[in-house]
Design a protein around this motif. Structure first.
Motif, mmCIF file in Angstrom:
data_model
loop_
_atom_site.group_PDB
_atom_site.id
_atom_site.type_symbol
_atom_site.label_atom_id
_atom_site.label_comp_id
_atom_site.label_asym_id
_atom_site.label_seq_id
_atom_site.Cartn_x
_atom_site.Cartn_y
_atom_site.Cartn_z
ATOM 1 N N ASP A 107 0.312 50.119 45.799
ATOM 2 C CA ASP A 107 1.748 50.381 45.876
ATOM 3 C C ASP A 107 1.935 51.895 45.844
ATOM 4 O OD1 ASP A 107 2.110 47.619 45.724
ATOM 5 O OD2 ASP A 107 2.429 47.664 43.562
ATOM 6 N N LEU A 108 2.874 52.395 46.631
ATOM 7 C CA LEU A 108 3.058 53.837 46.764
ATOM 8 C C LEU A 108 4.542 54.174 46.728
ATOM 9 C CD1 LEU A 108 1.440 56.466 47.426
ATOM 10 C CD2 LEU A 108 1.984 56.017 49.811
ATOM 11 N N SER A 109 4.881 55.309 46.113
ATOM 12 C CA SER A 109 6.265 55.771 46.049
ATOM 13 C C SER A 109 6.301 57.267 46.348
ATOM 14 C CB SER A 109 6.836 55.505 44.654
ATOM 15 O OG SER A 109 8.109 56.083 44.528
ATOM 16 N N LEU A 110 7.228 57.669 47.202
ATOM 17 C CA LEU A 110 7.410 59.071 47.553
ATOM 18 C C LEU A 110 8.898 59.371 47.401
ATOM 19 C CD1 LEU A 110 6.256 61.726 48.751
ATOM 20 C CD2 LEU A 110 6.817 60.790 51.008
ATOM 21 N N GLY A 111 9.226 60.430 46.660
ATOM 22 C CA GLY A 111 10.632 60.768 46.420
ATOM 23 C C GLY A 111 10.901 62.239 46.603
ATOM 24 N N LYS A 112 12.137 62.531 46.941
ATOM 25 C CA LYS A 112 12.587 63.921 47.099
ATOM 26 C C LYS A 112 13.917 64.049 46.378
ATOM 27 C CE LYS A 112 13.186 68.019 49.139
ATOM 28 N NZ LYS A 112 12.639 69.186 48.568
ATOM 29 N N SER A 113 14.007 64.992 45.458
ATOM 30 C CA SER A 113 15.231 65.237 44.703
ATOM 31 C C SER A 113 15.820 66.571 45.151
ATOM 32 C CB SER A 113 14.918 65.266 43.209
ATOM 33 O OG SER A 113 16.090 65.427 42.470
ATOM 34 N N VAL A 114 17.134 66.546 45.474
ATOM 35 C CA VAL A 114 17.812 67.751 45.959
ATOM 36 C C VAL A 114 19.030 67.997 45.072
ATOM 37 C CG1 VAL A 114 19.027 68.795 47.918
ATOM 38 C CG2 VAL A 114 17.082 67.266 48.327
ATOM 39 N N ALA A 115 19.156 69.223 44.589
ATOM 40 C CA ALA A 115 20.314 69.596 43.780
ATOM 41 C C ALA A 115 21.449 70.006 44.713
ATOM 42 C CB ALA A 115 19.970 70.740 42.842
ATOM 43 N N ILE A 116 22.616 69.356 44.539
ATOM 44 C CA ILE A 116 23.787 69.684 45.347
ATOM 45 C C ILE A 116 24.636 70.732 44.625
ATOM 46 C CG2 ILE A 116 25.924 68.748 46.328
ATOM 47 C CD1 ILE A 116 24.417 66.151 46.779
ATOM 48 N N GLU A 123 18.752 61.882 45.056
ATOM 49 C CA GLU A 123 17.325 61.538 45.120
ATOM 50 C C GLU A 123 17.125 60.491 46.205
ATOM 51 O OE1 GLU A 123 13.728 59.646 42.431
ATOM 52 O OE2 GLU A 123 15.673 60.007 41.512
ATOM 53 N N PHE A 124 16.205 60.781 47.107
ATOM 54 C CA PHE A 124 15.821 59.835 48.158
ATOM 55 C C PHE A 124 14.429 59.319 47.818
ATOM 56 C CE2 PHE A 124 13.494 58.976 52.092
ATOM 57 C CZ PHE A 124 14.287 57.967 52.607
ATOM 58 N N ARG A 125 14.240 57.993 47.900
ATOM 59 C CA ARG A 125 12.933 57.400 47.572
ATOM 60 C C ARG A 125 12.470 56.479 48.697
ATOM 61 N NH1 ARG A 125 10.972 57.550 42.476
ATOM 62 N NH2 ARG A 125 9.951 55.552 42.701
ATOM 63 N N GLN A 173 10.844 49.672 51.064
ATOM 64 C CA GLN A 173 12.264 49.836 50.751
ATOM 65 C C GLN A 173 12.585 51.318 50.632
ATOM 66 O OE1 GLN A 173 12.630 47.523 47.160
ATOM 67 N NE2 GLN A 173 12.299 49.275 45.832
ATOM 68 N N LEU A 174 13.810 51.636 50.960
ATOM 69 C CA LEU A 174 14.318 52.995 50.855
ATOM 70 C C LEU A 174 15.442 52.992 49.829
ATOM 71 C CD1 LEU A 174 14.570 53.787 54.661
ATOM 72 C CD2 LEU A 174 12.731 54.409 53.110
ATOM 73 N N GLY A 175 15.564 54.083 49.100
ATOM 74 C CA GLY A 175 16.618 54.179 48.095
ATOM 75 C C GLY A 175 17.259 55.554 48.087
ATOM 76 N N LEU A 176 18.521 55.577 47.759
ATOM 77 C CA LEU A 176 19.276 56.816 47.653
ATOM 78 C C LEU A 176 20.071 56.765 46.358
ATOM 79 C CD1 LEU A 176 20.008 59.433 49.195
ATOM 80 C CD2 LEU A 176 21.970 58.192 50.121
ATOM 81 N N LYS A 177 19.921 57.795 45.522
ATOM 82 C CA LYS A 177 20.588 57.806 44.222
ATOM 83 C C LYS A 177 21.344 59.122 44.055
ATOM 84 C CE LYS A 177 18.229 58.320 40.278
ATOM 85 N NZ LYS A 177 17.381 57.977 39.122
#
Length: 180
Positions: A107-116, A123-125, A173-177
């Motif tokens: 299982d693999l997870s890749l995320g990118k967090s961007v400060a607005i 956060e995009f996952r 799956q894709l996620g946006l937080k």
């Protein structure tokens, strides 16, 4: 910056299981009856090639040619290693001698967090389960012989055959937080 990468690797060897016959003595309270181990064969015949065998009889017979690879879904163990026990015996093959197929999942997870702003982040996952889409096989049919009072023991036509998988296929799956 702001990238995260994580993963889970699950590797497990197969559990041990018992090859059995249809029980002749079920009415006497004896459930699992074992076949005899043929001399010269391993009690875990899940690798190499088959010595050749005819499984079943009549229209449901399945011929296993000599040299057929063993350890595949079509023939996980070599049925030639087992024989019906003589009358008034329960077989000499021990319990839990055959090792079933193992499992491997990544299982693999890749995320990118961007400060607005100071207090707001996005956060995009991307998450992938069984990312390599490995087929994890279930256990084979372990009932080696069927029994009828008229005909005695007959080889089961599906002995050693795997018809199911365990676990799931690849899932993404894709996620946006938004955090504020």
């Amino acid at each position: 910056g702001g990238w995260t990468l994580s993963g889970i690797v699950t590797l497990s060897s197969g559990f041990t299981s018992t090859i059995s016959n249809a029980a002749r003595f079920a009415t006497l309270g004896h459930g699992n009856e074992s076949p005899d181990l043929v001399p010269g064969f391993s009690n875990n015949p899940t690798s190499g090639t088959s010595a050749g065998y005819t499984l079943g009889s009549g229209n449901t017979a399945r011929v296993v040619d000599e040299g057929t690879p063993v350890g595949t879904p079509e023939l996980y163990f070599d049925p030639c290693a087992f024989a019906p026990p003589p009358n008034r015996t329960i077989g000499n093959l021990g319990r839990n001698t055959v090792v079933m197929p193992g499992r491997a999942i990544v299982d693999l997870s890749l995320g990118k967090s961007v400060a607005i702003s100071e207090r707001t982040k996005v956060e995009f996952r991307f998450e992938g389960f069984n990312i390599f889409n490995r087929v994890n096989l279930s256990g084979p049919d372990r009932n080696m012989f069927t029994f009828s009072n008229n005909n005695g023991f007959a080889p089961s036509p599906t002995a050693g055959e795997i018809t199911e998988t365990t676990g799931t296929a690849r899932q993404i799956q894709l996620g946006l937080k938004l955090t504020f």
